[in-house]
Design a protein around this motif. Sequence first.
Motif, short mmCIF file in Angstrom:
data_model
loop_
_atom_site.label_atom_id
_atom_site.label_comp_id
_atom_site.label_asym_id
_atom_site.label_seq_id
_atom_site.Cartn_x
_atom_site.Cartn_y
_atom_site.Cartn_z
N TRP A 158 -8.23 3.40 7.94
CA TRP A 158 -7.27 4.49 8.14
C TRP A 158 -7.02 4.63 9.63
O TRP A 158 -7.96 4.62 10.43
CB TRP A 158 -7.81 5.81 7.59
CG TRP A 158 -7.79 5.92 6.10
CD1 TRP A 158 -8.81 5.65 5.24
CD2 TRP A 158 -6.69 6.33 5.29
NE1 TRP A 158 -8.40 5.87 3.95
CE2 TRP A 158 -7.11 6.29 3.95
CE3 TRP A 158 -5.38 6.75 5.57
CZ2 TRP A 158 -6.27 6.64 2.90
CZ3 TRP A 158 -4.55 7.10 4.52
CH2 TRP A 158 -4.99 7.05 3.19
N SER A 160 -3.07 0.45 -3.86
CA SER A 160 -2.56 -0.91 -3.67
C SER A 160 -1.78 -1.35 -4.89
O SER A 160 -2.16 -1.04 -6.02
CB SER A 160 -3.70 -1.89 -3.39
OG SER A 160 -4.50 -2.06 -4.53
N THR A 167 -7.55 2.23 -5.38
CA THR A 167 -7.16 3.42 -4.64
C THR A 167 -8.23 3.77 -3.61
O THR A 167 -9.43 3.61 -3.88
CB THR A 167 -6.93 4.61 -5.58
OG1 THR A 167 -5.95 4.25 -6.55
CG2 THR A 167 -6.45 5.83 -4.82
N TYR A 196 -1.85 6.25 8.46
CA TYR A 196 -1.62 4.98 7.80
C TYR A 196 -2.91 4.45 7.19
O TYR A 196 -3.97 4.51 7.80
CB TYR A 196 -1.13 3.93 8.80
CG TYR A 196 0.17 4.26 9.48
CD1 TYR A 196 0.19 4.97 10.67
CD2 TYR A 196 1.38 3.86 8.92
CE1 TYR A 196 1.39 5.27 11.30
CE2 TYR A 196 2.58 4.15 9.55
CZ TYR A 196 2.58 4.86 10.74
OH TYR A 196 3.77 5.15 11.35
N CYS A 197 -2.79 3.88 5.99
CA CYS A 197 -3.89 3.09 5.45
C CYS A 197 -3.57 1.62 5.68
O CYS A 197 -2.41 1.23 5.83
CB CYS A 197 -4.10 3.38 3.98
SG CYS A 197 -2.70 2.99 2.90
N GLU A 215 1.11 5.28 0.16
CA GLU A 215 0.36 6.46 0.57
C GLU A 215 0.99 7.74 0.02
O GLU A 215 2.20 7.79 -0.22
CB GLU A 215 0.35 6.55 2.09
CG GLU A 215 -0.28 5.37 2.78
CD GLU A 215 -0.30 5.56 4.27
OE1 GLU A 215 0.05 4.62 4.99
OE2 GLU A 215 -0.68 6.67 4.70
N SER A 258 -4.14 9.81 -0.11
CA SER A 258 -4.39 8.74 -1.06
C SER A 258 -3.62 7.49 -0.65
O SER A 258 -2.55 7.58 -0.04
CB SER A 258 -3.96 9.15 -2.47
OG SER A 258 -4.66 10.27 -2.91
N CYS A 259 -4.16 6.35 -1.02
CA CYS A 259 -3.51 5.08 -0.72
C CYS A 259 -3.80 4.14 -1.89
O CYS A 259 -4.96 3.87 -2.18
CB CYS A 259 -4.04 4.51 0.59
SG CYS A 259 -3.36 2.91 1.04
N GLY A 318 0.26 0.65 4.84
CA GLY A 318 1.06 1.60 4.10
C GLY A 318 2.24 2.07 4.93
O GLY A 318 2.36 1.75 6.12
N THR A 375 2.16 8.57 6.22
CA THR A 375 2.41 9.90 5.69
C THR A 375 2.13 10.91 6.80
O THR A 375 1.15 10.81 7.53
CB THR A 375 1.55 10.17 4.44
OG1 THR A 375 1.91 11.43 3.86
CG2 THR A 375 0.06 10.18 4.75
N LEU A 382 0.87 -1.16 0.00
CA LEU A 382 0.00 0.00 0.00
C LEU A 382 0.91 1.22 0.00
O LEU A 382 1.80 1.33 0.84
CB LEU A 382 -0.89 0.00 1.24
CG LEU A 382 -1.94 -1.10 1.32
CD1 LEU A 382 -2.59 -1.13 2.69
CD2 LEU A 382 -3.01 -0.90 0.24
#
Length: 127
Positions: free
Chosen positions: A36, A24, A78, A95-96, A6, A21-22, A118, A121, A4
């Motif tokens: 999230w 895969s 996404t 984090y996703c 981000e 945004s995340c 992910g 960010t 993932l």
Amino acid sequence: QMQLVESGGGLVQPGGSLRLSCRSTGFTLQYYAIGWFRQAPGKEREFLATSSANGDYTKYADSVKGRFSVFRDNAKNTLWLQMNNLKPDDAAVYYCAATRASNRNWIANRDYAYESWGQGTQVTVSS
């Protein structure tokens, strides 16, 4: 390899908005529930939002309800987290996460339920 990725973090003033945004890679999101989370320095990881694999069900933490929204486009692999009316307390690493769900209506608000994460960010909220 399942990943993932981000993007979208940064510095925003109080009251401002950001969209994370995340995406895969290595797997298709249509079979995965997503979540999230965030973690601020010295604090535990905090659940924010989750969406079922089919996108029909969502759940939000009380701390962000009405300000944050989770979106997903399974065709694009996404997902997004729209964050409005940001406050200094929202500053954290975001984090996703994703986990395969046999029931496409299933959602999860516990971090241990998720198998892929992910890289995180940074979101900073400051004037």
